[in-house]
Design a protein around this motif. Structure first.
Motif, PDB file in Angstrom:
ATOM      1  N   LEU A   1      11.885  15.141 -19.685  1.00 23.49           N
ATOM      2  CA  LEU A   1      11.485  15.475 -17.845  1.00 23.49           C
ATOM      3  C   LEU A   1      10.912  14.488 -18.192  1.00 23.49           C
ATOM      4  O   LEU A   1      10.751  14.078 -16.733  1.00 23.49           O
ATOM      5  N   GLU A   2       9.745  14.687 -19.038  1.00 29.72           N
ATOM      6  CA  GLU A   2       8.002  13.836 -18.163  1.00 29.72           C
ATOM      7  C   GLU A   2       8.929  11.688 -17.692  1.00 29.72           C
ATOM      8  O   GLU A   2       8.138  11.637 -16.902  1.00 29.72           O
ATOM      9  N   LYS A   3       9.827  11.423 -18.302  1.00 35.68           N
ATOM     10  CA  LYS A   3       9.512  10.468 -18.689  1.00 35.68           C
ATOM     11  C   LYS A   3      10.249   9.672 -17.379  1.00 35.68           C
ATOM     12  O   LYS A   3      10.834   9.192 -16.587  1.00 35.68           O
ATOM     13  N   TRP A   4      12.071  10.865 -17.032  1.00 40.47           N
ATOM     14  CA  TRP A   4      12.281  10.802 -15.840  1.00 40.47           C
ATOM     15  C   TRP A   4      11.156  10.863 -14.486  1.00 40.47           C
ATOM     16  O   TRP A   4      11.438  10.184 -13.794  1.00 40.47           O
ATOM     17  N   THR A   5       9.925  11.623 -14.504  1.00 38.34           N
ATOM     18  CA  THR A   5       9.424  11.824 -13.784  1.00 38.34           C
ATOM     19  C   THR A   5       8.432  10.492 -13.379  1.00 38.34           C
ATOM     20  O   THR A   5       7.842  10.730 -12.373  1.00 38.34           O
TER      21      THR A   5
ATOM     22  N   LYS B   1      10.149   7.638 -14.111  1.00 43.42           N
ATOM     23  CA  LYS B   1      10.237   7.243 -13.921  1.00 43.42           C
ATOM     24  C   LYS B   1      10.825   7.152 -12.438  1.00 43.42           C
ATOM     25  O   LYS B   1      10.752   5.927 -10.765  1.00 43.42           O
ATOM     26  N   MET B   2      10.774   8.514 -11.706  1.00 47.24           N
ATOM     27  CA  MET B   2      11.067   8.718 -10.544  1.00 47.24           C
ATOM     28  C   MET B   2       9.599   8.344  -9.272  1.00 47.24           C
ATOM     29  O   MET B   2       9.870   8.518  -8.348  1.00 47.24           O
ATOM     30  N   GLY B   3       8.535   7.983 -10.182  1.00 52.75           N
ATOM     31  CA  GLY B   3       7.705   7.714  -9.844  1.00 52.75           C
ATOM     32  C   GLY B   3       6.417   8.933  -8.820  1.00 52.75           C
ATOM     33  O   GLY B   3       5.449   8.257  -7.809  1.00 52.75           O
ATOM     34  N   MET B   4       6.635  10.448 -10.311  1.00 52.26           N
ATOM     35  CA  MET B   4       6.133  11.095  -9.546  1.00 52.26           C
ATOM     36  C   MET B   4       4.502  11.578 -10.676  1.00 52.26           C
ATOM     37  O   MET B   4       5.456  11.379 -11.633  1.00 52.26           O
ATOM     38  N   VAL B   5       4.051  12.237  -9.800  1.00 53.86           N
ATOM     39  CA  VAL B   5       3.154  13.595 -10.722  1.00 53.86           C
ATOM     40  C   VAL B   5       3.447  14.490 -10.814  1.00 53.86           C
ATOM     41  O   VAL B   5       4.212  15.568 -10.537  1.00 53.86           O
ATOM     42  N   PHE B   6       3.283  14.397 -12.767  1.00 50.50           N
ATOM     43  CA  PHE B   6       3.535  15.326 -14.292  1.00 50.50           C
ATOM     44  C   PHE B   6       2.307  16.217 -13.704  1.00 50.50           C
ATOM     45  O   PHE B   6       1.641  16.232 -14.429  1.00 50.50           O
ATOM     46  N   ILE B   7       2.501  17.260 -13.513  1.00 48.84           N
ATOM     47  CA  ILE B   7       2.030  18.940 -13.406  1.00 48.84           C
ATOM     48  C   ILE B   7       2.747  19.286 -14.197  1.00 48.84           C
ATOM     49  O   ILE B   7       4.004  20.137 -14.454  1.00 48.84           O
ATOM     50  N   LEU B   8       1.683  19.735 -15.725  1.00 51.13           N
ATOM     51  CA  LEU B   8       2.576  20.866 -17.050  1.00 51.13           C
ATOM     52  C   LEU B   8       1.323  21.719 -16.354  1.00 51.13           C
ATOM     53  O   LEU B   8       0.483  22.042 -16.783  1.00 51.13           O
ATOM     54  N   ASP B   9       2.220  23.152 -16.515  1.00 49.48           N
ATOM     55  CA  ASP B   9       1.577  25.042 -15.884  1.00 49.48           C
ATOM     56  C   ASP B   9       1.421  24.772 -17.514  1.00 49.48           C
ATOM     57  O   ASP B   9       2.138  26.036 -17.776  1.00 49.48           O
ATOM     58  N   GLU B  10      -0.343  24.934 -18.248  1.00 44.06           N
ATOM     59  CA  GLU B  10       0.221  25.568 -19.076  1.00 44.06           C
ATOM     60  C   GLU B  10      -0.863  27.049 -19.039  1.00 44.06           C
ATOM     61  O   GLU B  10      -1.944  27.406 -19.984  1.00 44.06           O
ATOM     62  N   VAL B  11      -1.199  27.223 -17.898  1.00 43.17           N
ATOM     63  CA  VAL B  11      -1.547  28.560 -17.655  1.00 43.17           C
ATOM     64  C   VAL B  11      -1.862  29.929 -18.880  1.00 43.17           C
ATOM     65  O   VAL B  11      -2.774  30.660 -19.430  1.00 43.17           O
ATOM     66  N   GLN B  12      -0.887  29.375 -18.683  1.00 47.27           N
ATOM     67  CA  GLN B  12      -0.228  30.972 -20.298  1.00 47.27           C
ATOM     68  C   GLN B  12      -0.177  30.107 -21.741  1.00 47.27           C
ATOM     69  O   GLN B  12      -0.131  30.544 -22.891  1.00 47.27           O
ATOM     70  N   SER B  13       0.565  28.884 -21.959  1.00 44.95           N
ATOM     71  CA  SER B  13       1.029  28.391 -23.214  1.00 44.95           C
ATOM     72  C   SER B  13      -0.365  27.733 -23.722  1.00 44.95           C
ATOM     73  O   SER B  13       0.144  27.239 -24.697  1.00 44.95           O
TER      74      SER B  13
ATOM     75  N   GLU C   1       1.032  19.019 -26.984  1.00 45.95           N
ATOM     76  CA  GLU C   1       0.485  18.523 -28.065  1.00 45.95           C
ATOM     77  C   GLU C   1       2.318  18.792 -29.063  1.00 45.95           C
ATOM     78  O   GLU C   1       2.109  17.591 -29.900  1.00 45.95           O
ATOM     79  N   TRP C   2       3.004  19.893 -29.045  1.00 43.19           N
ATOM     80  CA  TRP C   2       3.658  20.168 -29.559  1.00 43.19           C
ATOM     81  C   TRP C   2       5.154  18.383 -29.186  1.00 43.19           C
ATOM     82  O   TRP C   2       5.351  18.268 -30.144  1.00 43.19           O
ATOM     83  N   GLU C   3       5.130  17.492 -28.291  1.00 43.12           N
ATOM     84  CA  GLU C   3       6.010  16.929 -28.239  1.00 43.12           C
ATOM     85  C   GLU C   3       5.283  15.559 -27.736  1.00 43.12           C
ATOM     86  O   GLU C   3       5.708  14.263 -27.416  1.00 43.12           O
ATOM     87  N   GLY C   4       3.792  15.315 -27.682  1.00 40.09           N
ATOM     88  CA  GLY C   4       2.879  14.413 -27.138  1.00 40.09           C
ATOM     89  C   GLY C   4       3.100  14.144 -25.968  1.00 40.09           C
ATOM     90  O   GLY C   4       3.155  12.757 -25.539  1.00 40.09           O
ATOM     91  N   LEU C   5       3.509  14.825 -24.761  1.00 34.08           N
ATOM     92  CA  LEU C   5       3.240  14.700 -23.251  1.00 34.08           C
ATOM     93  C   LEU C   5       1.814  14.409 -23.035  1.00 34.08           C
ATOM     94  O   LEU C   5       0.712  15.056 -23.510  1.00 34.08           O
TER      95      LEU C   5
END
Ligand code: PMP
Length: 444
Positions: free
Chosen positions: A244-248, A250-262, A274-278
């Protein structure tokens, strides 16, 4: 299940609610705007570590961490001490820098991957999400945000619009324009009726088609949870988030990860990324960062912040010195007590016992998760997977009656939240598992 619990910590006398709890709940019914109905009828009085005491003197093991907040345990003595000191020193200060705020920004940048250069502090998770979306829009000069079915990012404006749970949206009119939703990989109920090992992430292809069909040409960003908590602790298959990050990108979009609870050790890493080196451009942090004191954060790369003007992210309590001191103490505790490792160790024990229970139960359809966060999805029959929310309601009451506090989530209200404080001991884990196992078997 091997039981090694020695001295029992949970004690409940008589049937719930106890007399004092009932008295207080009844008063609340007359005055509170909304009665909390998803939980067992218990009025909390105090809590220490993983043990909650109610106003009737009953004690319970806690599998909720007060909705994934008290990661370092309830009222951790070091956190309490730091809060006491901070309260005597400086409670409020707007816009001026404080040592606590700057120290916290430095510590946060140091514990996150190197590409996230800066921190900004707010009060709630929703605020962090709103701020991250604002940054993505300002940076790109565009306004469309891609998000997911089942997503939960808060109840405020853009956060609600980004969400994908009916009960959070229904009755409040249209979402803000520009939000495009696509399915999240809910593999237990795959909308494409596929299997995670063989599907080749069909949902990502669908996302690509959806976005390309619906976008007006103003794509700003993607916001996603590393696992969907409120929707029912739905964990995507390994590799999905990286794709998903790669796709984002490729599309020239900003990747926001919501880690509020994780974040803050919940999944068995300090940050779930850290699990997938995002390498997201923006990370939203909340809940566990203050372990009970309200504070949230947006972590960002230098690049995405470059179009911001002074005051763009401001808020009255943003970077409040009291809250920043608490978060600093939380980081110290997490590191000195190696809570990330404990989350992994105890989480593995809990998960393997829950999987054993699942094999014996005709209603526990799925157990999923990692570290100290799991979901138990209950169904009427395993074959049909018809959700069983009433059974979960009954389980919540039975568990409480036996000394275990659990919570319920899920798009269908049929998932039990397993999220104890990260300091849980083996004895406490086994004692709570015995209660859970007994209550599930009673419902068979
Ligand atoms: N994002 C996620 C992933 C959450 O789980 C939550 C809260 N459950 C929020 C945002 C909103 O946080 P808050 O309730 O602190 O505003």
């Amino acid at each position: 299940m091997i039981s090694i619990s020695t001295t029992k910590k949970a004690h409940v006398k008589g049937s719930l609610p106890g007399p004092e709890s009932r008295r207080i709940i009844d008063i609340g019914r007359n005055y509170e705007a909304q009665v909390q109905s998803l939980q067992a009828p218990i009025v909390w009085k105090s809590a220490k570590g993983c043990i909650v005491t109610d106003v009737d003197g009953n004690t319970y093991l806690d599998w909720t961490s007060g909705v994934l907040v008290t990661n370092v345990g309830h009222c951790h003595p070091k956190l309490v001490k730091s809060i006491q000191q901070a309260a005597e020193t400086l409670l409020n200060c707007y816009e001026f820098p404080t040592e606590a705020r700057i120290d916290l920004a430095k510590r946060m940048v140091e514990i996150l991957p190197r590409h996230l250069h800066r921190a900004f502090f707010l009060t709630t998770g929703s605020e962090a999400v709103e701020a991250a979306i604002r940054v993505a829009k300002k940076y790109t000069g565009k306004y469309e945000i891609v998000s997911f079915f089942g997503g939960f990012h808060g109840r405020t404006g853009d956060a609600r619009s980004a969400g994908g749970i009916k009960r959070i949206k229904e009755g409040y009119g249209p979402s803000a324009p520009g939000f495009i939703h696509a399915p999240y990989p809910y593999c237990y109920r795959c909308p494409f009726k596929s299997e995670p090992n063989t599907c080749g992430f069909m949902c990502l292809d669908f996302l690509d088609t959806t976005v390309k069909s619906l976008s007006t040409g103003s794509l700003a960003g993607v916001i996603v949870e590393p696992y969907q908590g409120t929707a029912g602790f739905i964990f995507p298959p390994d590799g999905y988030l990286k794709e998903l990050e790669k796709w984002t990108q490729k599309m020239g979009m900003v990747f926001i990860l919501d880690e509020v609870q994780s974040s803050f050790g919940r999944t068995g890493k300090f940050f779930s990324l850290e699990w997938e080196g995002l390498t997201p451009d923006l990370v939203c942090v909340g809940k566990g960062i203050g372990s009970g004191i309200p504070i949230s954060a947006v972590m960002a790369t230098d690049e995405v912040l470059k179009n911001l003007s002074d005051g763009d992210l401001g808020s009255t309590f943003a970077g409040n010195p009291f809250a920043c001191s608490a978060a600093l103490a939380v980081i110290d505790i997490m590191q000195s007590e190696d809570l990330v490792n404990n989350a992994n160790k105890i989480g593995k024990i809990i998960k393997s016992c829950l999987l054993e229970i699942m094999n014996k139960s005709s209603h526990l359809g799925d157990v999923r998760g990692r570290g100290m966060v799991m979901g138990m999805e209950f169904v009427k029959e395993k074959k049909t997977k018809e959700p069983a929310p009433e059974l979960v309601n009954e389980l919540i009451l039975r568990c409480a009656q036996n000394g275990l506090i659990i919570g319920k989530v899920g798009i269908y209200g049929n998932v039990v939240r397993v999220a104890p404080p990260l300091i849980m001991t083996e004895d406490e884990a086994y004692e709570s598992l015995e209660i859970m196992s007994k209550c599930i078997m009673e419902l068979e």
